[in-house]
Design a protein around this motif. Structure first.
Motif, short mmCIF file in Angstrom:
data_model
loop_
_atom_site.label_atom_id
_atom_site.label_comp_id
_atom_site.label_asym_id
_atom_site.label_seq_id
_atom_site.Cartn_x
_atom_site.Cartn_y
_atom_site.Cartn_z
N GLU A 1 -120.82 100.73 50.30
CA GLU A 1 -120.82 99.32 49.89
C GLU A 1 -122.21 98.96 49.36
O GLU A 1 -123.11 98.62 50.13
CB GLU A 1 -120.42 98.41 51.07
N PRO A 2 -122.41 99.05 48.04
CA PRO A 2 -123.72 98.75 47.45
C PRO A 2 -124.21 97.34 47.75
O PRO A 2 -125.41 97.12 47.94
CB PRO A 2 -123.49 98.93 45.95
N LEU B 1 -123.79 98.85 38.98
CA LEU B 1 -124.21 99.16 40.35
C LEU B 1 -123.28 100.20 40.97
O LEU B 1 -123.73 101.12 41.67
CB LEU B 1 -124.23 97.88 41.20
N HIS B 2 -122.01 100.09 40.71
CA HIS B 2 -121.00 101.05 41.18
C HIS B 2 -121.31 102.45 40.62
O HIS B 2 -121.32 103.44 41.34
CB HIS B 2 -119.63 100.57 40.71
N GLN B 3 -121.60 102.51 39.33
CA GLN B 3 -121.92 103.78 38.69
C GLN B 3 -123.21 104.38 39.22
O GLN B 3 -123.32 105.61 39.37
CB GLN B 3 -121.99 103.60 37.18
N ILE B 4 -124.20 103.52 39.52
CA ILE B 4 -125.46 104.01 40.10
C ILE B 4 -125.19 104.69 41.44
O ILE B 4 -125.69 105.78 41.71
CB ILE B 4 -126.48 102.86 40.23
N ALA B 5 -124.38 104.03 42.28
CA ALA B 5 -124.07 104.60 43.60
C ALA B 5 -123.29 105.92 43.47
O ALA B 5 -123.54 106.87 44.21
CB ALA B 5 -123.28 103.60 44.44
N ILE B 6 -122.38 105.99 42.51
CA ILE B 6 -121.65 107.24 42.28
C ILE B 6 -122.61 108.34 41.84
O ILE B 6 -122.57 109.46 42.35
CB ILE B 6 -120.54 107.06 41.22
N THR B 7 -123.50 108.01 40.92
CA THR B 7 -124.44 109.01 40.40
C THR B 7 -125.36 109.54 41.49
O THR B 7 -125.52 110.75 41.66
CB THR B 7 -125.27 108.42 39.24
#
Length: 190
Positions: A143-144, A48-54
């Motif tokens: 904050e996802p 989820l963290h990587q999705i938000a970064i992308t």
């Protein structure tokens, strides 16, 4: 100096740590940052963290003018005992081409952190204070787990003003470091 002990464990130098100590640590998939000489270690980010970064990278990259560069996970050296790794930054393109291993705070026009359960308090308190002390004019905290929610900190004198919250389903519009508008839900691809 980082050394491998017979049991396969890494022996760390004693605190306070410096940039030189940081550069001697192993490339083991962890993220090592320094806060006032204290070593903070984070594991690789969650999906989820990587999705938000992308999605944050794509959103900013599409809005950025040609003279700006959007980058992920760069080294940011504030002092010899303070080195951070923001999830995203916006820097002038000419600085990105001239910088080697570490950016200085003067290079960073926007710093972005994506929170996760293990880093939420660090991003909310430590990073906000550190980036403000370093003089970074704008800090975004995504904050996802909050829908997602975007928290925006703007430098007022020598510290950040109370952050402004943008929840999913609302429009967040900014002029700095360049004009960009989006619904925070887009940060998760929604």
């Amino acid at each position: 100096m980082a050394t491998i002990e017979p049991a396969g464990r890494t022996a760390f130098p004693s605190a306070p740590f410096t940039v030189d100590d940081l550069l001697k640590l192993p490339d083991d998939g962890n993220r090592y940052e320094l806060f006032s000489g204290s070593l903070l270690v984070s594991p690789a980010p969650t999906v989820l963290h990587q999705i938000a970064i992308t999605y944050g990278l794509l959103l900013l990259k599409h809005a950025a003018p040609p003279q700006m560069e959007v980058l992920t996970t760069v080294n940011l050296k504030a002092t010899n005992q303070d080195v951070y790794i923001p999830d995203l930054v916006v820097v002038p393109k000419k600085r990105s081409r001239a910088t080697g291993l570490m950016f200085s705070p003067q290079d960073v026009l926007l710093a972005v952190e994506v929170g996760s359960p293990s880093t939420k308090m660090r991003d909310k308190v430590l990073k906000a204070e550190a980036y403000g002390d370093a003089g970074i004019s704008v800090y975004w905290r995504i904050e996802p787990e909050e829908g997602p929610t975007l928290w925006v900190y703007e430098l007022k004198d020598e510290c950040y003003d109370t952050p402004v919250r943008y929840k999913a389903g609302t429009l967040a519009s900014f002029t700095w470091p360049f004009p960009v508008s989006f619904d925070p839900a887009e940060l998760l691809g929604d």
